[in-house]
Motif scaffolding. Structure first.
Motif, PDB file in Angstrom:
ATOM      1  N   THR A 166      43.559  39.461  46.902  1.00 28.27           N
ATOM      2  CA  THR A 166      43.945  38.115  46.851  1.00 28.27           C
ATOM      3  C   THR A 166      45.510  37.811  46.953  1.00 28.27           C
ATOM      4  OG1 THR A 166      42.459  37.783  45.053  1.00 28.27           O
ATOM      5  CG2 THR A 166      44.036  36.187  44.974  1.00 28.27           C
ATOM      6  N   LYS A 167      45.730  36.735  47.876  1.00 28.38           N
ATOM      7  CA  LYS A 167      47.168  36.891  48.258  1.00 28.38           C
ATOM      8  C   LYS A 167      48.021  36.180  46.833  1.00 28.38           C
ATOM      9  CE  LYS A 167      50.247  34.633  51.816  1.00 28.38           C
ATOM     10  NZ  LYS A 167      50.449  34.025  52.874  1.00 28.38           N
ATOM     11  N   ASN A 180      41.559  34.816  39.307  1.00 24.88           N
ATOM     12  CA  ASN A 180      40.537  35.341  40.232  1.00 24.88           C
ATOM     13  C   ASN A 180      41.285  36.482  41.296  1.00 24.88           C
ATOM     14  OD1 ASN A 180      38.489  33.907  39.255  1.00 24.88           O
ATOM     15  ND2 ASN A 180      38.856  32.194  40.797  1.00 24.88           N
ATOM     16  N   LEU A 181      42.193  37.429  40.646  1.00 22.80           N
ATOM     17  CA  LEU A 181      42.642  38.371  41.480  1.00 22.80           C
ATOM     18  C   LEU A 181      41.628  39.542  41.522  1.00 22.80           C
ATOM     19  CD1 LEU A 181      45.998  38.830  39.369  1.00 22.80           C
ATOM     20  CD2 LEU A 181      45.787  37.552  41.726  1.00 22.80           C
ATOM     21  N   LYS A 231      37.598  42.572  39.656  1.00 23.95           N
ATOM     22  CA  LYS A 231      38.105  41.093  39.879  1.00 23.95           C
ATOM     23  C   LYS A 231      38.792  40.841  38.183  1.00 23.95           C
ATOM     24  CE  LYS A 231      36.345  36.359  40.080  1.00 23.95           C
ATOM     25  NZ  LYS A 231      35.208  35.298  40.244  1.00 23.95           N
TER      26      LYS A 231
END
Length: 457
Positions: A166-167, A180-181, A231
């Motif tokens: 994830t950005k 939501n990493l 996650k």
């Protein structure tokens, strides 16, 4: 062949006889042999049974050296055998003690590091040598003979890397949440290692922890890896602004870690209006020209809450305590249940908001109807009702010509002949306007035209 002389008549004494041979493996494990004694001058021979033992430990060879390749932390080495030889390349005798020194591994049986040579002249470590070092670490195995190291083998455990898919945003509001990493573990080729999978039943513990500079609460939470990926549903950010540094790492293998930084900006402040609406005061303003709200919010990829309706803000913020169980590991069933409870609460709030919205819509419709009733029509009436004239003078002229014997005609005459003060009295304080108008309209719906003749009073 060895020559010896008789010490006394009929007596042969042999001492410290060394047999140099590499064929002892042919007579093991008993190492039984026959010693033949022959006379050099006379045809005489005697055979004596004897035993020839191998020499002390001198060197070691490994069977299946590839068994120590491509190892992973926690794995068990299969098919790893050490052959032990004496100085003449014979396998040493069964039961010989062999001291093994290892680093990065452990031996899982009760014998430990002092091993004994088996009947085949080997030390079998298959299935009992377990890797304890982490990813990318080294393993060494040595065999000692007294104080001398006669064998050493070194190898590296496979490397793995923890990455963030994830950005992260450039900045986030303090006190908001990151959601939501997604992290993954990759091998040296960049492919995701699906063997990194948390399974308590099989004893495979693969979880991830997070530590921040400001608080260690998050470190108590364990996020499970599922086939190489992990996650993080939500990560609470501190309420103080500045640069936040946090470390993400594997709970068992800290060499799999990742250090991240994010800029925290001042959080939004909310003011409550008369009907209980929470609005971001610092970010919203009214423009004098349009009286419409203009925002200066910049896009931030975080879960910073905004007013979701005109009446109430449903701020969704997951607390770390709801995400962790007593063991510190995320219980997905408990997490799902807590989300269901919140959805029920939000649904009840939504029903309340919908009811309030319907009431306000009804009030708005009623206000529009009253405004429509009280407000004078702005449309030209001549096109819709040709019989209704638009000026007072033309109205009086029509009354005098067509209705000259009516009371309205009399009042029109009085109005024309009376002086200005009396004329003003007849037109505004008396009944002239009312009688004249009712005498000309064809529908009661046109009574609103009274305002055009009666004036403000």
């Amino acid at each position: 062949m060895m020559e010896a002389n008789l010490v006394d008549p009929g007596i042969l004494k042999v001492e410290n006889m060394l047999v140099e041979t590499d064929g002892l493996d042919d007579i093991r494990p008993d190492y039984e042999a026959t010693l033949a004694i022959c006379s050099k001058d006379e045809p005489f021979s005697v055979s004596v049974a004897c035993k020839v033992n191998p020499g002390p430990l001198k060197h070691v060879l490994e069977m299946y050296p590839e068994a120590l390749e491509n190892l992973l932390p926690g794995s068990t080495v299969q098919d790893y055998i050490l052959e032990v030889f004496d100085g003449y390349n014979n396998h040493v005798a069964e039961g010989t003690n062999v001291l093994i020194c290892i680093e990065g591994c452990c031996i899982k049986d009760s014998m430990g590091f002092n091993r004994k040579v088996n009947i085949c002249g080997c030390v079998d470590l298959s299935g009992i040598l377990q890797v304890t070092a982490g990813y990318g670490k080294s393993i060494s195995l040595s065999v000692m003979s007294g104080i001398d190291e006669i064998f050493k083998k070194e190898t590296l455990i496979e490397r793995r890397e923890l990455r963030l898919l994830t950005k992260l945003p450039d900045c986030c509001a303090a006190g908001s949440n990151l959601t939501n990493l997604i992290f993954k573990v990759t091998d040296s080729d960049g492919a995701m290692d699906t063997r990194i999978h948390h399974d308590e039943k099989s004893g495979c513990f693969h979880t991830m922890s997070i530590e921040t500079d400001s608080s260690s609460d998050e470190s108590a939470i364990r996020y499970a890896f599922v086939h190489g990926s992990c996650k993080v549903p939500t990560l609470s950010l501190p309420e103080s602004e500045g640069v936040l540094s946090f470390k993400v790492f594997h709970s068992r293998f800290p060499e799999l870690h990742l250090s991240l930084k994010i800029q925290l900006t001042p959080a939004q402040t909310f003011e409550r209006d008369e009907i209980g609406c929470s609005t971001p005061y610092s970010r919203m303003s009214l423009t004098p020209q349009s009286k419409m709200a203009s925002t200066t919010n910049s896009p931030v990829a975080s879960t910073e809450q905004t007013p979701c309706s005109q009446f109430r803000v449903l701020a969704i913020k997951a607390s770390p305590s709801t995400l962790s169980s007593q063991t510190g590991l995320i219980d997905m069933a408990q997490f799902t249940e807590s989300l269901k409870e919140k959805l029920i609460i939000y649904s009840e709030h939504r029903v309340e908001i919908d009811e309030r919205l319907k009431c306000l819509e009804a009030e708005q419709n009623q206000a529009k109807e009253e405004l429509r009733t009280l407000q004078a029509s702005l449309e030209p009436l001549g096109a819709t009702f040709p019989e209704c004239l638009s000026t007072k003078e033309s109205m009086m002229k029509q009354i005098e010509e067509k209705h000259h014997i009516t009371a309205a005609s009399v009042f029109c005459c009085l109005y024309r002949k009376a002086p200005p003060p009396k004329s003003l009295f007849l037109s505004k304080k008396g009944v002239f306007g009312l009688v004249a108008l009712l005498g000309s309209v064809s529908s009661t719906s046109l009574s609103r035209v009274l305002s055009e003749y009666l004036g403000e009073d």
